[in-house]
Design a protein around this motif. Structure first.
Motif, PDB file in Angstrom:
ATOM      1  N   LYS A   1      20.052 -22.480 -58.986  1.00  0.00           N
ATOM      2  CA  LYS A   1      20.563 -23.006 -57.727  1.00  0.00           C
ATOM      3  C   LYS A   1      19.415 -23.410 -56.805  1.00  0.00           C
ATOM      4  N   LYS A   2      19.611 -24.516 -56.105  1.00  0.00           N
ATOM      5  CA  LYS A   2      18.630 -24.986 -55.128  1.00  0.00           C
ATOM      6  C   LYS A   2      19.351 -25.531 -53.900  1.00  0.00           C
ATOM      7  N   ILE A   3      18.781 -25.274 -52.725  1.00  0.00           N
ATOM      8  CA  ILE A   3      19.269 -25.860 -51.484  1.00  0.00           C
ATOM      9  C   ILE A   3      18.107 -26.632 -50.881  1.00  0.00           C
ATOM     10  N   THR A   4      18.291 -27.915 -50.670  1.00  0.00           N
ATOM     11  CA  THR A   4      17.196 -28.762 -50.238  1.00  0.00           C
ATOM     12  C   THR A   4      17.691 -29.877 -49.332  1.00  0.00           C
ATOM     13  N   LEU A   5      16.788 -30.437 -48.548  1.00  0.00           N
ATOM     14  CA  LEU A   5      17.086 -31.604 -47.721  1.00  0.00           C
ATOM     15  C   LEU A   5      16.953 -32.902 -48.508  1.00  0.00           C
ATOM     16  N   ASP A   6      16.230 -32.838 -49.613  1.00  0.00           N
ATOM     17  CA  ASP A   6      15.936 -34.033 -50.402  1.00  0.00           C
ATOM     18  C   ASP A   6      17.142 -34.415 -51.237  1.00  0.00           C
ATOM     19  N   SER A   7      17.461 -35.693 -51.251  1.00  0.00           N
ATOM     20  CA  SER A   7      18.587 -36.183 -52.065  1.00  0.00           C
ATOM     21  C   SER A   7      18.106 -36.571 -53.460  1.00  0.00           C
ATOM     22  N   ARG A   8      17.356 -35.665 -54.045  1.00  0.00           N
ATOM     23  CA  ARG A   8      16.773 -35.931 -55.362  1.00  0.00           C
ATOM     24  C   ARG A   8      16.412 -34.595 -55.982  1.00  0.00           C
ATOM     25  N   ARG A   9      16.647 -34.462 -57.305  1.00  0.00           N
ATOM     26  CA  ARG A   9      16.237 -33.246 -57.998  1.00  0.00           C
ATOM     27  C   ARG A   9      15.592 -33.618 -59.323  1.00  0.00           C
ATOM     28  N   LEU A  10      14.417 -33.052 -59.558  1.00  0.00           N
ATOM     29  CA  LEU A  10      13.645 -33.328 -60.774  1.00  0.00           C
ATOM     30  C   LEU A  10      13.457 -32.021 -61.528  1.00  0.00           C
ATOM     31  N   GLU A  11      13.742 -32.045 -62.823  1.00  0.00           N
ATOM     32  CA  GLU A  11      13.603 -30.855 -63.659  1.00  0.00           C
ATOM     33  C   GLU A  11      13.023 -31.240 -65.014  1.00  0.00           C
ATOM     34  N   GLU A  12      12.211 -30.318 -65.563  1.00  0.00           N
ATOM     35  CA  GLU A  12      11.745 -30.449 -66.945  1.00  0.00           C
ATOM     36  C   GLU A  12      12.686 -29.632 -67.822  1.00  0.00           C
ATOM     37  N   VAL A  13      13.535 -30.315 -68.555  1.00  0.00           N
ATOM     38  CA  VAL A  13      14.577 -29.656 -69.336  1.00  0.00           C
ATOM     39  C   VAL A  13      14.584 -30.239 -70.746  1.00  0.00           C
ATOM     40  N   PRO A  14      14.541 -29.408 -71.784  1.00  0.00           N
ATOM     41  CA  PRO A  14      14.652 -29.929 -73.158  1.00  0.00           C
ATOM     42  C   PRO A  14      16.000 -30.602 -73.348  1.00  0.00           C
ATOM     43  N   LEU A  15      15.986 -31.849 -73.744  1.00  0.00           N
ATOM     44  CA  LEU A  15      17.210 -32.630 -73.867  1.00  0.00           C
ATOM     45  C   LEU A  15      17.808 -32.452 -75.259  1.00  0.00           C
ATOM     46  N   ASN A  16      18.158 -31.203 -75.603  1.00  0.00           N
ATOM     47  CA  ASN A  16      18.751 -30.913 -76.904  1.00  0.00           C
ATOM     48  C   ASN A  16      20.261 -30.737 -76.842  1.00  0.00           C
ATOM     49  N   GLU A  17      20.830 -30.750 -75.646  1.00  0.00           N
ATOM     50  CA  GLU A  17      22.270 -30.621 -75.455  1.00  0.00           C
ATOM     51  C   GLU A  17      22.660 -31.273 -74.133  1.00  0.00           C
ATOM     52  N   ASP A  18      23.963 -31.323 -73.871  1.00  0.00           N
ATOM     53  CA  ASP A  18      24.417 -31.911 -72.611  1.00  0.00           C
ATOM     54  C   ASP A  18      23.921 -31.084 -71.430  1.00  0.00           C
ATOM     55  N   ILE A  19      23.418 -31.781 -70.411  1.00  0.00           N
ATOM     56  CA  ILE A  19      22.930 -31.116 -69.205  1.00  0.00           C
ATOM     57  C   ILE A  19      23.645 -31.734 -68.009  1.00  0.00           C
ATOM     58  N   CYS A  20      24.340 -30.896 -67.234  1.00  0.00           N
ATOM     59  CA  CYS A  20      25.135 -31.373 -66.107  1.00  0.00           C
ATOM     60  C   CYS A  20      24.654 -30.735 -64.816  1.00  0.00           C
ATOM     61  N   LEU A  21      24.509 -31.544 -63.782  1.00  0.00           N
ATOM     62  CA  LEU A  21      24.104 -31.071 -62.467  1.00  0.00           C
ATOM     63  C   LEU A  21      25.254 -31.267 -61.475  1.00  0.00           C
ATOM     64  N   HIS A  22      25.561 -30.205 -60.730  1.00  0.00           N
ATOM     65  CA  HIS A  22      26.573 -30.263 -59.674  1.00  0.00           C
ATOM     66  C   HIS A  22      25.856 -30.353 -58.331  1.00  0.00           C
ATOM     67  N   VAL A  23      26.338 -31.220 -57.460  1.00  0.00           N
ATOM     68  CA  VAL A  23      25.731 -31.405 -56.141  1.00  0.00           C
ATOM     69  C   VAL A  23      26.813 -31.286 -55.075  1.00  0.00           C
TER      70      VAL A  23
END
Length: 411
Positions: A71-93
């Motif tokens: 979980k992250k709370i931020t003012l920025d309307s952008r999120r960057l992550e280093e994630v192994p793309l071996n399965e579906d990855i979903c982000l909720h905002v």
């Protein structure tokens, strides 16, 4: 305070309960939520602010992955992550006024990204990467379940100090595992990560990804024992640390073998160097009348790296004591018979030559006289016979000529 226009139903209750702007109120969903991939495993989500936000709202964004992870709370309307793309990855905002993580009743907007196309069973498995002695990265894996034996694999890697991903060139095989190694000596990466992708050269298998946190995948080289001594009834062991590690970043383990006792392990956590040359020392109480052997291995510790229990190889053994190593006696017992046998052979050879010099063979006189006179008598007889024959031939020829002349005169 006047309520905002254009809102009704559930949103009106959430935004305008109590006739004003409630702190941490849940706003309408964000807009234009999108996702993209950079480098190998850098996933970027971007979005725009929700519509109808009041001017006095302190707008914050609450984002998380499935099951409210990371979980992250931020003012920025952008999120960057280093994630192994071996399965579906979903982000909720979710957008809200304020920073308090109040209980959310809405899931907000969600954006997912899927791994590359291909049969998941064809992707490599058990992908591991270890940073050896802060100089070489070694990555290895097992082939996929549906992959052919002659498949050629390619490994690409990237870190934040590279402009584009690079291909690993030094491939190798260790048993059933395949691998590739490359140089990685940048000291700035010690608390960073590296992205890795493995695929084939024909595009027939599904790529496999990994994000390696370098602080938890470091294996030092083995240390070197430089001095062993007895001092004040203690065995003093001194060794030199491997590579460019700081003394306080390593934990050491000593294995001490005593001829009267079983093997004993000692573990030490080092917090500072004990001398300017960055050598380490350890004192062990042991029997002075026995032979003692020591070997050492090291690993990174929690003071500088995540403790991963990745020990180095053992150092070469160092020994000290009054009892001579039994291996020395065995070696001597094997060498002595060989040397004695060789000496006997050489002696027999030289004795044979010495006998010839001291007792030379006695010559046969009869043979000497035969050689001196026997050949000369034969030659003399041969020439003598030759002369008599020539003389007889001349006389007979002259007689014939005389008779013929006498016959012609009488006539």
């Amino acid at each position: 305070m006047e309520r905002p226009a254009g809102l009704c139903g559930l949103w009106a209750l959430l935004l305008c309960a109590g006739g004003g702007a409630a702190p941490n109120e849940i706003l309408p969903p964000v807009t234009n939520l999108s996702v993209s991939v950079e480098n190998l495993c850098t996933i970027i989500w971007t979005w725009n602010s929700p519509e109808g936000v009041r001017p006095n709202c302190s707008l914050w964004y609450y984002s998380y992955f499935g099951n409210h992870q990371d979980k992250k709370i931020t003012l920025d309307s952008r999120r960057l992550e280093e994630v192994p793309l071996n399965e579906d990855i979903c982000l909720h905002v979710i957008s809200q006024c304020g920073t308090n993580e109040s209980e959310k009743t809405l899931k907000g907007e969600k954006k997912c990204i899927s791994p590359p196309e291909g049969d998941p069973r064809s992707a490599v498995t058990d992908l591991r990467c270890i940073w050896f002695n802060l100089t070489t990265m070694k990555c290895s894996w097992l082939p996929g379940n549906t992959t052919r034996a002659n498949t050629t694999y390619l490994l690409y890697y990237w870190h934040k100090y590279l402009t584009t991903p690079l291909q690993c060139e030094n491939s190798y095989r260790e048993g059933h595992r395949l691998g590739c190694s490359f140089n990685l000596t940048d000291s700035r990466l010690r608390h960073s990560s590296i992205q890795v992708m493995v695929k084939d050269n024909g595009g027939k298998i599904r790529p496999s990804f990994s994000v390696v946190a370098l602080s938890s995948h470091v294996v030092p080289a083995h240390p070197d024992i430089i001095h062993l001594s007895f001092k004040n009834s203690n065995l003093l062991v001194e060794w030199k640390k491997p590579g460019d590690f700081l003394c306080e970043c390593l934990s050491s383990q000593l294995e001490v073998n005593n001829s009267h006792l079983s093997s004993t392990l000692y573990t030490t956590e080092e917090t500072k160097c004990q001398n300017p040359e960055k050598r380490s020392q350890f004192k062990i109480t042991t029997d002075l009348d026995t032979s003692t052997t020591v070997r050492i291995r090291v690993r990174t510790n929690k003071y500088c790296y995540e403790d991963s229990n990745l020990w180095s190889e053992w150092s070469e053994k160092g020994s000290l004591g009054q009892k001579t190593n039994s291996t020395f006696y065995i070696t001597i017992l094997l060498i002595i018979p060989v040397l004695v046998a060789f000496a006997i052979i050489v002696l027999l050879f030289y004795l044979k030559r010495l006998k010839i010099i001291i007792f030379p063979p006695i010559p046969d006189p009869g043979k000497i006289f035969k050689e001196m006179f026997g050949d000369q008598n034969d030659d003399t007889l041969h020439w003598r016979k030759y002369d008599i024959y020539d003389k007889q031939t001349k006389e007979e020829t002259d007689s014939v000529v005389l008779i013929e002349n006498l016959k012609r005169g009488s006539q």
